[in-house]
Design a protein around this motif. Structure first.
Motif, short mmCIF file in Angstrom:
data_model
loop_
_atom_site.label_atom_id
_atom_site.label_comp_id
_atom_site.label_asym_id
_atom_site.label_seq_id
_atom_site.Cartn_x
_atom_site.Cartn_y
_atom_site.Cartn_z
N THR A 196 7.71 48.78 -16.78
CA THR A 196 9.08 48.94 -17.25
C THR A 196 10.01 47.95 -16.56
N ALA A 197 9.84 47.76 -15.26
CA ALA A 197 10.68 46.80 -14.54
C ALA A 197 10.40 45.39 -15.03
N GLY A 198 9.13 45.07 -15.29
CA GLY A 198 8.78 43.74 -15.81
C GLY A 198 9.36 43.51 -17.18
N GLU A 199 9.30 44.54 -18.04
CA GLU A 199 9.88 44.41 -19.37
C GLU A 199 11.39 44.24 -19.30
N LYS A 200 12.04 45.00 -18.40
CA LYS A 200 13.49 44.86 -18.26
C LYS A 200 13.86 43.47 -17.76
N SER A 201 13.06 42.93 -16.83
CA SER A 201 13.31 41.59 -16.31
C SER A 201 13.14 40.55 -17.41
N THR A 202 12.08 40.67 -18.21
CA THR A 202 11.85 39.75 -19.32
C THR A 202 12.95 39.89 -20.36
N ASN A 203 13.33 41.12 -20.65
CA ASN A 203 14.37 41.37 -21.64
C ASN A 203 15.70 40.78 -21.17
N SER A 237 23.19 21.19 -21.84
CA SER A 237 21.75 21.07 -22.08
C SER A 237 20.96 21.27 -20.80
N GLU A 238 21.49 20.79 -19.67
CA GLU A 238 20.81 20.99 -18.38
C GLU A 238 20.73 22.46 -18.03
N SER A 239 21.78 23.20 -18.29
CA SER A 239 21.79 24.62 -17.95
C SER A 239 20.79 25.40 -18.78
N VAL A 240 20.75 25.14 -20.08
CA VAL A 240 19.82 25.87 -20.94
C VAL A 240 18.38 25.48 -20.63
N LEU A 241 18.15 24.19 -20.42
CA LEU A 241 16.79 23.75 -20.10
C LEU A 241 16.30 24.34 -18.78
N SER A 242 17.19 24.41 -17.79
CA SER A 242 16.82 25.00 -16.50
C SER A 242 16.56 26.49 -16.63
N LEU A 243 17.31 27.16 -17.50
CA LEU A 243 17.10 28.59 -17.71
C LEU A 243 15.82 28.84 -18.48
N TRP A 244 15.51 27.97 -19.43
CA TRP A 244 14.33 28.13 -20.26
C TRP A 244 13.05 27.79 -19.49
N TYR A 245 13.08 26.63 -18.80
CA TYR A 245 11.94 26.18 -18.00
C TYR A 245 12.38 26.00 -16.56
N PRO A 246 12.32 27.03 -15.75
CA PRO A 246 12.80 26.93 -14.37
C PRO A 246 12.10 25.85 -13.55
N THR A 273 15.56 37.03 -21.51
CA THR A 273 15.68 36.65 -22.92
C THR A 273 17.13 36.71 -23.37
N TRP A 274 17.84 37.77 -22.99
CA TRP A 274 19.25 37.87 -23.35
C TRP A 274 20.08 36.76 -22.70
N ALA A 275 19.80 36.48 -21.43
CA ALA A 275 20.53 35.41 -20.74
C ALA A 275 20.27 34.07 -21.41
N LEU A 276 19.03 33.82 -21.80
CA LEU A 276 18.69 32.58 -22.49
C LEU A 276 19.35 32.52 -23.85
N PHE A 277 19.38 33.63 -24.57
CA PHE A 277 20.01 33.67 -25.89
C PHE A 277 21.52 33.41 -25.78
N ILE A 278 22.19 34.12 -24.89
CA ILE A 278 23.65 33.95 -24.74
C ILE A 278 23.97 32.55 -24.21
N GLY A 279 23.19 32.09 -23.23
CA GLY A 279 23.39 30.74 -22.70
C GLY A 279 23.14 29.68 -23.76
#
Length: 198
Positions: A8-15, A67-76, A18-24
């Motif tokens: 559950t914690a892993g799913e919440k972290s992934t979720n 673009s740098e912010s989204v790319l860093s969020l997508w691929y840390p 995903t939301w942060a990446l979507f909004i960003g």
């Protein structure tokens, strides 16, 4: 029970990621569209190249940062490379802004003349010495080390030198951070003897 909590914690972290990446991503896309539109408008109405080339240079900060912010969020794992590019462009954008200000005043010669012609009453700046006109003093303790600068060519030269020096040091520190990371001794925000950071 324990495995359920971990899942559950892993799913919440992934979720959450995903939301942060979507909004960003949506925010970055809007910023990219608006800044590209503004840059294209400047390029279409390119009637004052002395000023507009520097404006476009500053406006490109938005696409670079977005673009740098989204790319860093997508691929840390690419965040370090993105950070280096962002830092180098930040230095160039500051240089562009300084040149834009000079272009708005009519070039280097007219900027120096403008600085010379200003009186301390017109500037109302707290750094100006009250007993001498057109002299920039320094606050304590810098006034013990650095002599006052005359507004004019010396002040302009020192300001321009400071901007160029910042550009060079910012780019150097960015590449130094890359080398330190490749050697495995880069620690961003870590204050330890065996880590380096810029």
């Amino acid at each position: 029970m324990e495995s359920f909590l971990i899942t559950t914690a892993g799913e919440k972290s992934t979720n959450l990621h995903t939301w942060a990446l979507f909004i960003g991503g949506i925010s970055a896309l809007i910023a990219l569209l608006l800044s590209t539109l503004l840059i294209l408008q400047h390029l279409r109405a390119y009637n004052n190249p002395a000023e507009q080339k520097w404006i476009v240079g500053v406006l490109f900060m938005v696409p670079v940062y977005a673009s740098e912010s989204v790319l860093s969020l997508w691929y840390p794992r690419f965040s370090m490379e993105c950070d280096i590019l962002r830092n180098c462009y930040e230095a160039f954008a500051l240089y562009s802004f300084g040149n834009y200000l000079v272009a708005c005043l009519g070039g280097e010669d007219r900027t120096i003349e403008y600085l010379k012609s200003q009186s301390s009453k017109e500037l109302n700046a707290p750094l100006l010495n009250q007993n001498k006109k057109n002299v920039v003093g320094h606050p304590f303790p810098l006034n013990l080390i650095i002599r006052p600068w005359d507004l004019g060519q010396e002040f302009y030269r020192v300001s321009k030198f400071g901007i160029v020096q910042y550009m060079i040091l910012k780019a150097f520190c960015a590449f130094l951070a890359l080398v330190l990371q490749l050697c495995g001794i880069y620690g961003d925000g870590e204050f330890k003897w065996y880590y380096g950071g810029c």
